[in-house]
Scaffold this motif. Structure first.
Motif, PDB file in Angstrom:
ATOM      1  N   UNK A 347       0.809  -1.220   0.000  1.00 21.23           N
ATOM      2  CA  UNK A 347       0.000   0.000   0.000  1.00 21.23           C
ATOM      3  C   UNK A 347       0.848   1.279   0.000  1.00 21.23           C
ATOM      4  N   UNK A 348       2.154   1.172   0.172  1.00 21.35           N
ATOM      5  CA  UNK A 348       2.995   2.368   0.278  1.00 21.35           C
ATOM      6  C   UNK A 348       3.064   3.190  -1.016  1.00 21.35           C
ATOM      7  N   UNK A 349       3.130   2.571  -2.209  1.00 20.46           N
ATOM      8  CA  UNK A 349       3.150   3.396  -3.428  1.00 20.46           C
ATOM      9  C   UNK A 349       1.889   4.244  -3.596  1.00 20.46           C
ATOM     10  N   UNK A 350       0.735   3.703  -3.202  1.00 17.03           N
ATOM     11  CA  UNK A 350      -0.500   4.498  -3.287  1.00 17.03           C
ATOM     12  C   UNK A 350      -0.402   5.739  -2.418  1.00 17.03           C
ATOM     13  N   UNK A 351       0.076   5.574  -1.201  1.00 17.23           N
ATOM     14  CA  UNK A 351       0.204   6.722  -0.306  1.00 17.23           C
ATOM     15  C   UNK A 351       1.224   7.729  -0.841  1.00 17.23           C
ATOM     16  N   UNK A 352       2.282   7.241  -1.489  1.00 15.32           N
ATOM     17  CA  UNK A 352       3.261   8.152  -2.088  1.00 15.32           C
ATOM     18  C   UNK A 352       2.653   8.899  -3.268  1.00 15.32           C
ATOM     19  N   UNK A 353       1.801   8.220  -4.027  1.00 20.78           N
ATOM     20  CA  UNK A 353       1.155   8.835  -5.190  1.00 20.78           C
ATOM     21  C   UNK A 353       0.177   9.926  -4.748  1.00 20.78           C
ATOM     22  N   UNK A 354      -0.481   9.722  -3.631  1.00 22.17           N
ATOM     23  CA  UNK A 354      -1.452  10.688  -3.128  1.00 22.17           C
ATOM     24  C   UNK A 354      -0.797  11.752  -2.255  1.00 22.17           C
ATOM     25  N   UNK A 355       0.090  11.333  -1.361  1.00 23.23           N
ATOM     26  CA  UNK A 355       0.653  12.239  -0.364  1.00 23.23           C
ATOM     27  C   UNK A 355       1.970  12.861  -0.718  1.00 23.23           C
ATOM     28  N   UNK A 356       2.660  12.340  -1.751  1.00 19.24           N
ATOM     29  CA  UNK A 356       3.929  12.926  -2.155  1.00 19.24           C
ATOM     30  C   UNK A 356       5.119  12.232  -1.519  1.00 19.24           C
ATOM     31  N   UNK A 357       6.320  12.810  -1.650  1.00 24.39           N
ATOM     32  CA  UNK A 357       7.556  12.186  -1.160  1.00 24.39           C
ATOM     33  C   UNK A 357       7.475  11.786   0.303  1.00 24.39           C
ATOM     34  N   UNK A 358       8.162  10.709   0.620  1.00 19.85           N
ATOM     35  CA  UNK A 358       8.078  10.103   1.941  1.00 19.85           C
ATOM     36  C   UNK A 358       8.640  11.008   3.034  1.00 19.85           C
ATOM     37  N   UNK A 359       9.630  11.853   2.705  1.00 21.42           N
ATOM     38  CA  UNK A 359      10.276  12.633   3.757  1.00 21.42           C
ATOM     39  C   UNK A 359       9.318  13.575   4.463  1.00 21.42           C
ATOM     40  N   UNK A 360       8.157  13.860   3.849  1.00 26.27           N
ATOM     41  CA  UNK A 360       7.165  14.705   4.489  1.00 26.27           C
ATOM     42  C   UNK A 360       6.129  13.893   5.254  1.00 26.27           C
ATOM     43  N   UNK A 361       6.223  12.576   5.205  1.00 23.99           N
ATOM     44  CA  UNK A 361       5.189  11.743   5.812  1.00 23.99           C
ATOM     45  C   UNK A 361       5.771  10.590   6.622  1.00 23.99           C
ATOM     46  N   UNK A 362       6.986  10.714   7.057  1.00 23.54           N
ATOM     47  CA  UNK A 362       7.560   9.653   7.868  1.00 23.54           C
ATOM     48  C   UNK A 362       8.153  10.252   9.144  1.00 23.54           C
TER      49      UNK A 362
END
Length: 619
Positions: A347-362
């Protein structure tokens, strides 16, 4: 936003964690967020020098997986642990291990014509997969489901009492306090799966199993018994043998994904001395090729997912690749290996596609053709001789060229007169989000921060060891300019590196090195935004530039490499078009300042190029 105000701290009294009752302590925050959304807060805009009504929205939460359950109200343990798959999960309880397993659950995420779907022997025995992946519910649909559940703020929740059909049709324990926010149901992501913790747990499971760590490996006696129940892997099934005293002993055959003792010792000694930058590895060929391949693909998935810049097509590729990667793992490891952490990457690619780069969400809060001309006309044979000659002749040639052409640009003129003799040196340097150590300062530290990699648009990248960091000052007619030099020892990429053809992993031979070269990395007041190369338009410094058309033959060409967009563009600068009282009018959007130096050994006619970079205050 300054660092002291980045985190909102909440002190909760009492000897125990409130767990699901945390909503009681979050209620004041929710009330303030509702006011900030509906009414707003008078705020002063320093740029416009006027006040405005600022409105605020909570975008999402970021937490580890257990806290995910506390905040969302969906319990993250058991067969229904996944808040995306919900009741559509196919997780099951292992007969011997007694734990939940997501083994053979990911073939349904593959394309319908994928060969894995019809395989009856490599996954769960005698089973084919024809179903589609579970539907992903919208915020409105989830809101409708939780609307009838009790709120913690209305009555303190009893942990022993669960809503009806809990654990069978759902895993909701409460209606989260966040649903009181009027916009919460409109959000595509409300609670983020934390990539940092998922990556760590996936690594731990793989490493402990491969290294056969007692008490932590997922390949114990119970796992082998479960393998016999669910899989067709007779070579790995437990066997009863007689010991020396005639007694019966259960034996686990050696699995291909486990390293023997001597190789485990070799890995430990290698890791103890390991100091590599992120994304580079060496000596990882101790495992069988099929195991090594899938472990490498999984590592590259997390590396690409955590890139600071993500493109939609890259995320789509990740979303297509991860089901197959997990399926490849299922063909190798036992069913007990696949807990919820091995499932969540789907499910992580979906969240990256919607929420953007991981550094803002980890939760983890930087060519002149002078040397080519010299080599062609003077016939120097060695690269070192070219550089010695370049260091002697280039400064004088550059100064004569600038003065002879009457170039009035303050930056270029200050460069031509050379730097002040007084310099500053740094043991460590922070630039563009990276922290560097000089070799002597950092060689005894546990992490390696003196490795340098210079990316090239074509061919192999350059790798080196940072020896010194020096700041030079150039004095112009209008102001002073500073530039920071990285003095490095460079490894021979022609004969000293090996790159894996499929996975692009790099091995570097530390013995083979190039002659001395100074890498210039530049610091600007506004931050690092790009890599700019200034060079004469003519390939021959002694040949005058054509004066037939100033627009067609400007004095200098500046190549601006925009690393954030992986694009290159060329901008022409003409000294005669420079306006008095302002710097060159270059309206460019760049993202990283680097220096690039090229060496060509293969042709037998080695060539080196020297680069002049932009300095502080240039644009």
């Amino acid at each position: 936003m300054k660092k002291p105000f980045m985190f909102l701290s909440l002190i909760i009294p009492g000897p125990k964690s409130p767990k699901g009752n945390l909503d009681v302590f979050l209620q004041p925050l929710i009330e303030e967020l509702k006011l900030l959304w509906e009414i707003g807060l008078p705020t002063y805009d320093i740029s416009n020098k006027q006040s405005f009504q600022m409105k605020v929205a909570l975008l999402w939460t970021v937490s580890d997986f257990p806290a995910y359950g506390i905040l969302s109200g969906w319990t993250t343990a058991g067969k229904l642990a996944c808040s995306y798959c919900m009741e559509n999960t196919k997780a099951f309880t292992l007969k011997n291990g007694g734990k939940q397993s997501w083994f053979d659950y990911h073939r349904q995420f593959l394309s319908h014509n994928h060969v894995f779907r019809k395989n009856k022997s490599a996954f769960r025995k005698d089973t084919v997969e024809n179903s589609s992946p579970p539907p992903r519910l919208s915020g409105e649909e989830v809101s409708n489901r939780v609307s009838l559940l009790p709120k913690t703020t209305e009555c303190i929740r009893n942990e022993g009492k669960r809503p009806e059909w809990y654990g069978i049709l759902h895993h909701w324990t409460k209606q989260s306090v966040f649903w009181e926010l009027p916009y919460w149901r409109k959000l595509l992501i409300r609670h983020n799966l934390d990539v940092m913790h998922i990556e760590k747990n996936v690594f731990d499971n793989a490493f402990h199993t491969i290294m056969e760590v007692k008490g932590k490996t997922k390949d114990d006696l119970k796992a082998r018994k479960d393998m016999k129940v669910y899989c067709k892997r007779r070579k790995l099934e437990t066997r009863v043998v007689l010991d020396s005293k005639g007694g019966k002993k259960i034996l686990n055959p050696n699995a291909p994904f486990m390293l023997p003792k001597e190789k485990r010792k070799l890995i430990c000694e290698w890791v103890k001395k390991l100091k590599f930058p992120d994304g580079y590895a060496s000596n990882l060929d101790l495992l069988p090729l099929n195991v090594w391949n899938v472990i490498t693909e999984l590592s590259q998935f997390f590396r690409d997912l955590c890139s600071t810049t993500l493109k939609v097509n890259h995320v789509v590729r990740l979303e297509e690749n991860i089901p197959e990667i997990i399926c490849k793992l299922e063909r190798i490891f036992p069913p007990g290996f696949f807990n919820s952490m091995e499932h969540l990457p789907i499910h992580l690619p979906y969240e990256a596609k919607v929420g953007g780069p991981v550094q803002y969400r980890r939760m983890y809060p930087c060519e002149s053709l002078f040397e080519e001309q010299m080599m062609r006309e003077c016939g120097y044979q060695s690269l070192e001789e070219v550089w010695i000659k370049s260091e002697d002749e280039y400064p004088n040639w550059f100064k004569e060229y600038v003065l002879g052409k009457g170039i009035n640009n303050d930056i270029i003129r200050s460069l031509s007169f050379g730097p002040l003799t007084r310099v500053r040196k740094f043991k460590q340097y922070h630039i563009n989000g990276f922290h560097f150590h000089a070799f002597e300062y950092g060689k005894n530290k546990s992490t390696m921060k003196y490795g340098i990699c210079v990316k090239r648009s074509q061919g192999k990248d350059f790798y080196g060891i940072l020896q010194e960091v020096i700041e030079l000052t150039y004095v112009g007619a209008r102001k002073r300019y500073t530039t920071v030099l990285f003095k490095c020892d460079w490894f021979d990429i022609g004969h000293g590196t090996r790159i894996h053809e499929k996975y692009n992993l790099v091995e570097v031979n530390h013995i083979r090195r190039y002659p001395k070269l100074i890498e210039r990395m530049v610091r600007s007041r506004g931050g690092l935004n790009g890599r700019i190369i200034i060079r004469p338009r003519t390939a021959n410094p002694s040949r005058p530039i054509s004066q037939s058309s100033q627009d067609e033959n400007p004095d200098f060409a500046l190549e601006v490499h925009n690393s954030s967009q992986n694009e290159e563009q060329s901008i022409e600068y003409n000294s005669n078009h420079h306006e008095e009282g302002r710097d060159a009018d270059l309206d460019v959007d760049t993202s990283e300042i680097e220096e690039e130096a090229e060496f060509l050994h293969e042709t037998g006619n080695p060539e080196a190029t020297q680069i002049l970079h932009k300095t502080e205050g240039l644009w």
